[in-house]
Design a protein around this motif. Structure first.
Motif, PDB file in Angstrom:
ATOM      1  N   LYS A 160      39.309 -35.271 -12.769  1.00  0.00           N
ATOM      2  CA  LYS A 160      40.109 -34.601 -11.733  1.00  0.00           C
ATOM      3  C   LYS A 160      39.229 -34.123 -10.587  1.00  0.00           C
ATOM      4  O   LYS A 160      39.599 -34.223  -9.418  1.00  0.00           O
ATOM      5  N   ILE A 161      38.040 -33.600 -10.916  1.00  0.00           N
ATOM      6  CA  ILE A 161      37.116 -33.125  -9.876  1.00  0.00           C
ATOM      7  C   ILE A 161      36.685 -34.297  -8.992  1.00  0.00           C
ATOM      8  O   ILE A 161      36.661 -34.180  -7.766  1.00  0.00           O
ATOM      9  N   CYS A 162      36.360 -35.433  -9.602  1.00  0.00           N
ATOM     10  CA  CYS A 162      35.976 -36.618  -8.824  1.00  0.00           C
ATOM     11  C   CYS A 162      37.111 -37.064  -7.919  1.00  0.00           C
ATOM     12  O   CYS A 162      36.897 -37.423  -6.758  1.00  0.00           O
ATOM     13  N   GLN A 163      38.327 -37.029  -8.435  1.00  0.00           N
ATOM     14  CA  GLN A 163      39.495 -37.444  -7.660  1.00  0.00           C
ATOM     15  C   GLN A 163      39.691 -36.510  -6.453  1.00  0.00           C
ATOM     16  O   GLN A 163      39.856 -36.971  -5.325  1.00  0.00           O
ATOM     17  N   LEU A 164      39.633 -35.202  -6.679  1.00  0.00           N
ATOM     18  CA  LEU A 164      39.867 -34.248  -5.602  1.00  0.00           C
ATOM     19  C   LEU A 164      38.761 -34.244  -4.560  1.00  0.00           C
ATOM     20  O   LEU A 164      39.013 -34.006  -3.379  1.00  0.00           O
ATOM     21  N   LEU A 165      37.526 -34.517  -4.979  1.00  0.00           N
ATOM     22  CA  LEU A 165      36.388 -34.501  -4.058  1.00  0.00           C
ATOM     23  C   LEU A 165      35.983 -35.893  -3.595  1.00  0.00           C
ATOM     24  O   LEU A 165      35.001 -36.046  -2.875  1.00  0.00           O
ATOM     25  N   ASP A 166      36.734 -36.893  -4.017  1.00  0.00           N
ATOM     26  CA  ASP A 166      36.472 -38.287  -3.643  1.00  0.00           C
ATOM     27  C   ASP A 166      35.050 -38.701  -3.996  1.00  0.00           C
ATOM     28  O   ASP A 166      34.327 -39.285  -3.194  1.00  0.00           O
ATOM     29  N   ILE A 167      34.653 -38.366  -5.239  1.00  0.00           N
ATOM     30  CA  ILE A 167      33.332 -38.771  -5.743  1.00  0.00           C
ATOM     31  C   ILE A 167      33.501 -40.114  -6.447  1.00  0.00           C
ATOM     32  O   ILE A 167      34.336 -40.252  -7.332  1.00  0.00           O
ATOM     33  N   LYS A 168      32.701 -41.075  -6.006  1.00  0.00           N
ATOM     34  CA  LYS A 168      32.730 -42.414  -6.631  1.00  0.00           C
ATOM     35  C   LYS A 168      31.559 -42.524  -7.580  1.00  0.00           C
ATOM     36  O   LYS A 168      30.419 -42.293  -7.185  1.00  0.00           O
ATOM     37  N   GLU A 169      31.835 -42.887  -8.828  1.00  0.00           N
ATOM     38  CA  GLU A 169      30.746 -43.004  -9.805  1.00  0.00           C
ATOM     39  C   GLU A 169      30.466 -44.462 -10.092  1.00  0.00           C
ATOM     40  O   GLU A 169      31.293 -45.288 -10.094  1.00  0.00           O
ATOM     41  N   GLU A 201      24.265 -32.608  -7.671  1.00  0.00           N
ATOM     42  CA  GLU A 201      23.828 -34.012  -7.688  1.00  0.00           C
ATOM     43  C   GLU A 201      24.614 -34.868  -6.701  1.00  0.00           C
ATOM     44  O   GLU A 201      24.119 -35.872  -6.200  1.00  0.00           O
ATOM     45  N   HIS A 202      25.861 -34.469  -6.443  1.00  0.00           N
ATOM     46  CA  HIS A 202      26.713 -35.226  -5.517  1.00  0.00           C
ATOM     47  C   HIS A 202      26.800 -34.562  -4.141  1.00  0.00           C
ATOM     48  O   HIS A 202      27.681 -34.883  -3.347  1.00  0.00           O
ATOM     49  N   ASN A 203      25.857 -33.633  -3.880  1.00  0.00           N
ATOM     50  CA  ASN A 203      25.760 -32.962  -2.574  1.00  0.00           C
ATOM     51  C   ASN A 203      27.055 -32.294  -2.145  1.00  0.00           C
ATOM     52  O   ASN A 203      27.426 -32.334  -0.965  1.00  0.00           O
ATOM     53  N   ILE A 204      27.748 -31.694  -3.114  1.00  0.00           N
ATOM     54  CA  ILE A 204      28.977 -30.956  -2.823  1.00  0.00           C
ATOM     55  C   ILE A 204      28.602 -29.484  -2.668  1.00  0.00           C
ATOM     56  O   ILE A 204      28.052 -28.878  -3.587  1.00  0.00           O
ATOM     57  N   GLU A 205      28.890 -28.925  -1.495  1.00  0.00           N
ATOM     58  CA  GLU A 205      28.621 -27.503  -1.288  1.00  0.00           C
ATOM     59  C   GLU A 205      29.712 -26.706  -1.977  1.00  0.00           C
ATOM     60  O   GLU A 205      30.891 -27.062  -1.918  1.00  0.00           O
ATOM     61  N   PHE A 206      29.316 -25.620  -2.630  1.00  0.00           N
ATOM     62  CA  PHE A 206      30.292 -24.783  -3.309  1.00  0.00           C
ATOM     63  C   PHE A 206      29.831 -23.335  -3.308  1.00  0.00           C
ATOM     64  O   PHE A 206      28.653 -23.042  -3.163  1.00  0.00           O
ATOM     65  N   GLU A 207      30.804 -22.450  -3.465  1.00  0.00           N
ATOM     66  CA  GLU A 207      30.529 -21.026  -3.615  1.00  0.00           C
ATOM     67  C   GLU A 207      30.575 -20.716  -5.105  1.00  0.00           C
ATOM     68  O   GLU A 207      31.581 -20.995  -5.762  1.00  0.00           O
ATOM     69  N   ASP A 208      29.493 -20.182  -5.624  1.00  0.00           N
ATOM     70  CA  ASP A 208      29.417 -19.840  -7.044  1.00  0.00           C
ATOM     71  C   ASP A 208      29.764 -18.365  -7.204  1.00  0.00           C
ATOM     72  O   ASP A 208      29.096 -17.505  -6.624  1.00  0.00           O
ATOM     73  N   GLU A 248      27.184 -24.339 -15.998  1.00  0.00           N
ATOM     74  CA  GLU A 248      25.908 -24.861 -15.516  1.00  0.00           C
ATOM     75  C   GLU A 248      25.966 -26.379 -15.327  1.00  0.00           C
ATOM     76  O   GLU A 248      25.480 -26.914 -14.332  1.00  0.00           O
ATOM     77  N   THR A 249      26.601 -27.070 -16.273  1.00  0.00           N
ATOM     78  CA  THR A 249      26.748 -28.526 -16.175  1.00  0.00           C
ATOM     79  C   THR A 249      27.575 -28.892 -14.948  1.00  0.00           C
ATOM     80  O   THR A 249      27.214 -29.803 -14.191  1.00  0.00           O
ATOM     81  N   LEU A 250      28.655 -28.170 -14.726  1.00  0.00           N
ATOM     82  CA  LEU A 250      29.521 -28.412 -13.575  1.00  0.00           C
ATOM     83  C   LEU A 250      28.763 -28.201 -12.270  1.00  0.00           C
ATOM     84  O   LEU A 250      28.799 -29.050 -11.372  1.00  0.00           O
ATOM     85  N   LYS A 251      28.041 -27.088 -12.158  1.00  0.00           N
ATOM     86  CA  LYS A 251      27.311 -26.791 -10.918  1.00  0.00           C
ATOM     87  C   LYS A 251      26.223 -27.829 -10.661  1.00  0.00           C
ATOM     88  O   LYS A 251      26.026 -28.258  -9.519  1.00  0.00           O
ATOM     89  N   GLN A 252      25.547 -28.252 -11.712  1.00  0.00           N
ATOM     90  CA  GLN A 252      24.521 -29.292 -11.581  1.00  0.00           C
ATOM     91  C   GLN A 252      25.152 -30.595 -11.095  1.00  0.00           C
ATOM     92  O   GLN A 252      24.604 -31.282 -10.228  1.00  0.00           O
ATOM     93  N   TYR A 253      26.303 -30.932 -11.639  1.00  0.00           N
ATOM     94  CA  TYR A 253      27.020 -32.150 -11.246  1.00  0.00           C
ATOM     95  C   TYR A 253      27.388 -32.096  -9.754  1.00  0.00           C
ATOM     96  O   TYR A 253      27.186 -33.078  -9.024  1.00  0.00           O
ATOM     97  N   LEU A 254      27.898 -30.967  -9.304  1.00  0.00           N
ATOM     98  CA  LEU A 254      28.257 -30.829  -7.884  1.00  0.00           C
ATOM     99  C   LEU A 254      27.022 -30.958  -7.000  1.00  0.00           C
ATOM    100  O   LEU A 254      27.068 -31.625  -5.954  1.00  0.00           O
TER     101      LEU A 254
END
Length: 77
Positions: free
Chosen positions: A68-77, A22-29, A14-20
């Motif tokens: 690692k997720i930020c690196q792969l998705l190029d999310i800048k925090e 928040e960063h407007n990353i589309e994903f298949e759950d 749930e934390t992971l999906k919420q994080y994605l």
């Protein structure tokens, strides 16, 4: 393409999906507790039975490995 292998009872999922979201990353759950074929795919890709497992364009991330997720998705925090 981002796939999240999860279960409905997993707080890290749930934390992971919420994080994605928040960063407007589309994903298949994919709820592996409801889909045996998806569970087999997750285990085959990751070698793990635990969730979450994230498939980011063929790169497998086990758990909510934020760095690692930020690196792969190029999310800048």
């Amino acid at each position: 393409m981002v796939k999240v292998f999860s279960t409905s009872s997993c707080p890290y999922c749930e934390t992971l999906k919420q994080y994605l979201k928040e960063h407007n990353i589309e994903f298949e759950d994919i709820d592996v507790s409801q889909d045996k074929k998806a569970l087999d795919e997750m285990v085959q890709k990751s070698g793990q039975m635990g969730v979450p497992v994230v498939d980011i364009d063929g790169e497998i991330v086990v758990g909510f490995d934020k760095e690692k997720i930020c690196q792969l998705l190029d999310i800048k925090e």
